[in-house]
Write a protein that holds these residues in place. Structure first.
Motif, mmCIF file in Angstrom:
data_model
loop_
_atom_site.group_PDB
_atom_site.id
_atom_site.type_symbol
_atom_site.label_atom_id
_atom_site.label_comp_id
_atom_site.label_asym_id
_atom_site.label_seq_id
_atom_site.Cartn_x
_atom_site.Cartn_y
_atom_site.Cartn_z
ATOM 1 N N SER A 15 39.077 35.453 41.782
ATOM 2 C CA SER A 15 39.166 36.642 42.082
ATOM 3 C C SER A 15 40.514 37.213 42.098
ATOM 4 O O SER A 15 40.319 38.487 41.807
ATOM 5 C CB SER A 15 38.301 37.390 43.503
ATOM 6 N N PHE A 16 41.247 36.110 42.285
ATOM 7 C CA PHE A 16 42.836 36.185 42.688
ATOM 8 C C PHE A 16 43.314 37.106 41.121
ATOM 9 O O PHE A 16 44.874 38.014 41.430
ATOM 10 C CB PHE A 16 43.902 36.016 43.176
ATOM 11 N N ASP A 17 42.531 36.743 39.664
ATOM 12 C CA ASP A 17 43.303 37.000 38.838
ATOM 13 C C ASP A 17 43.430 38.659 38.842
ATOM 14 O O ASP A 17 44.130 39.220 37.988
ATOM 15 C CB ASP A 17 42.225 36.507 37.491
ATOM 16 N N ARG A 18 42.582 39.174 39.386
ATOM 17 C CA ARG A 18 42.748 40.295 39.145
ATOM 18 C C ARG A 18 43.439 41.480 39.757
ATOM 19 O O ARG A 18 43.560 42.981 39.600
ATOM 20 C CB ARG A 18 41.318 41.795 39.215
ATOM 21 N N ALA A 19 44.069 41.029 40.602
ATOM 22 C CA ALA A 19 45.297 41.484 41.683
ATOM 23 C C ALA A 19 46.344 40.362 41.286
ATOM 24 O O ALA A 19 47.247 40.163 42.518
ATOM 25 C CB ALA A 19 44.543 41.421 42.918
ATOM 26 N N GLY A 80 45.243 34.920 34.423
ATOM 27 C CA GLY A 80 46.079 35.895 35.268
ATOM 28 C C GLY A 80 46.863 34.980 36.327
ATOM 29 O O GLY A 80 47.505 35.736 36.574
ATOM 30 N N MET A 81 46.820 34.617 36.941
ATOM 31 C CA MET A 81 47.642 33.951 38.309
ATOM 32 C C MET A 81 48.607 33.417 36.677
ATOM 33 O O MET A 81 49.273 33.350 37.691
ATOM 34 C CB MET A 81 46.997 33.270 38.974
ATOM 35 N N ALA A 82 47.811 32.426 36.344
ATOM 36 C CA ALA A 82 49.275 31.601 36.025
ATOM 37 C C ALA A 82 49.840 31.866 34.724
ATOM 38 O O ALA A 82 51.436 32.340 34.472
ATOM 39 C CB ALA A 82 48.176 30.212 34.736
ATOM 40 N N LEU A 207 47.054 42.794 52.627
ATOM 41 C CA LEU A 207 45.681 42.367 52.870
ATOM 42 C C LEU A 207 45.109 42.827 51.855
ATOM 43 O O LEU A 207 43.893 41.709 52.035
ATOM 44 C CB LEU A 207 45.808 43.663 53.988
ATOM 45 N N GLY A 208 45.405 43.263 51.646
ATOM 46 C CA GLY A 208 44.360 43.868 50.451
ATOM 47 C C GLY A 208 44.580 42.615 48.791
ATOM 48 O O GLY A 208 43.408 42.894 48.283
ATOM 49 N N SER A 209 45.171 41.789 49.158
ATOM 50 C CA SER A 209 44.925 40.588 48.130
ATOM 51 C C SER A 209 44.478 39.256 47.956
ATOM 52 O O SER A 209 44.314 38.810 47.682
ATOM 53 C CB SER A 209 46.452 40.356 47.720
ATOM 54 N N HIS A 210 43.806 39.722 49.593
ATOM 55 C CA HIS A 210 42.704 38.874 49.958
ATOM 56 C C HIS A 210 41.591 39.160 49.613
ATOM 57 O O HIS A 210 41.154 40.272 49.013
ATOM 58 C CB HIS A 210 43.056 37.996 51.476
ATOM 59 N N SER A 211 40.608 37.576 49.081
ATOM 60 C CA SER A 211 39.610 37.203 48.244
ATOM 61 C C SER A 211 38.701 38.730 49.230
ATOM 62 O O SER A 211 37.706 38.620 48.494
ATOM 63 C CB SER A 211 38.893 35.968 48.061
ATOM 64 N N ALA A 212 38.065 38.381 50.729
ATOM 65 C CA ALA A 212 37.493 38.864 50.819
ATOM 66 C C ALA A 212 37.378 40.304 50.723
ATOM 67 O O ALA A 212 35.750 41.164 50.149
ATOM 68 C CB ALA A 212 37.833 38.914 52.866
ATOM 69 N N PHE A 213 38.475 41.305 50.164
ATOM 70 C CA PHE A 213 38.735 42.460 49.946
ATOM 71 C C PHE A 213 38.702 42.352 48.117
ATOM 72 O O PHE A 213 38.460 43.786 47.720
ATOM 73 C CB PHE A 213 40.000 43.070 49.819
ATOM 74 N N LEU A 214 39.143 41.857 47.666
ATOM 75 C CA LEU A 214 38.820 41.976 45.938
ATOM 76 C C LEU A 214 37.551 41.471 45.610
ATOM 77 O O LEU A 214 37.088 41.748 45.065
ATOM 78 C CB LEU A 214 39.415 40.539 45.790
#
Length: 254
Positions: A15-19, A80-82, A207-214
């Motif tokens: 999910s981090f890829d989107r952010a 995205g992260m890479a 905070l918003g970059s954590h997977s719980a929010f994503l």
């Protein structure tokens, strides 16, 4: 039937890829004392160590390991992260992969690190892979930035997060106890306290970059963070938040 093939990364792990840009800009780094502790526990300097940084994300720990002189290869499953890591650290080699299946030769690494990423692995696969790749005397180092709940405003924020997500969920992280790690590897545990001062906007973006929010969705995330902004503006009228962290470090030497 027993599982024989390593599992693919869970959707939440990707999910981090989107952010990725938000993650790179807002997430905290790590203090120098953390890397000193790794050197003390392993009994060898990071300078010159052949290091694999697994779940490297946007390269927050990769950069700091590189700055200490380690020869780092970043391993990251998310495109995205890479891409964000390559943009900011073009000199660092990147391998697409995850801890459950590492495309490296046996006995080829002095150090394997997981910064904020061990919990995304399946230990039944990740431990044998690490032991296969580490040279004799090599080390596996796992660490997490955890918000320091001894600070009253952080504890109050954590309570709001847990009410919002449910009792077991927070964007603050939690300390990893020895029982959460595989037995028999002789993990040595340390904690390192540190702080950083950031604008309220950066704190909320963190905070918003954590997977719980994503994985939650845009509207409920926006609403929670807007309410949190109002609370923090009252607590910190100058607009700057001092975030306090405890880095939870566990190191096992092969």
């Amino acid at each position: 039937m027993p599982q024989t093939d390593p599992p693919t990364p869970r959707p939440r792990a990707l999910s981090f890829d989107r952010a990725a840009a938000q993650y790179a800009a807002a997430r905290p780094g790590y203090p120098p004392d953390l890397f000193t502790a790794v050197e003390e526990i392993t009994g060898r300097p990071l300078c010159g160590a052949r290091t694999l940084d697994i779940g490297a994300g946007t390269g927050i720990s990769t950069r700091l390991l590189h700055d200490r002189g380690a020869h780092v290869t970043a391993v990251e499953p998310g495109p995205g992260m890479a891409a964000e890591l390559h943009r900011s650290l073009p000199q660092i080699p990147i391998v697409r992969g995850d801890g459950n299946r590492l495309p490296f030769a046996t006995a080829s690494a002095d150090l394997i690190t997981y910064a904020q990423s061990w919990h995304w692995t399946d230990q039944a696969f990740a431990i044998p892979e690490a032991l296969r790749i580490l040279r004799p005397g090599g080390a596996l180092a796992l660490w997490w930035n955890v918000s320091d709940h001894s600070v009253p405003w952080i504890a109050e924020q954590d309570a709001r997060l847990r009410r919002f997500f449910g009792a077991e969920e927070s964007a603050h992280g939690s300390l990893v106890r020895s029982r959460d790690l595989p037995a028999g590897l002789g993990f040595v545990h340390r904690t390192v306290r540190w702080t950083r001062r950031v604008p309220i906007d950066t704190h909320l973006a963190n905070l918003g970059s954590h997977s719980a929010f994503l994985v939650l969705g845009e509207e409920p995330t926006r609403q929670f963070l807007a309410e949190e902004r109002a609370r923090l503006a009252e607590l910190f009228p100058e607009g700057t938040v001092e975030e306090s962290y405890v880095v939870d470090l566990s190191v096992a030497t092969r």
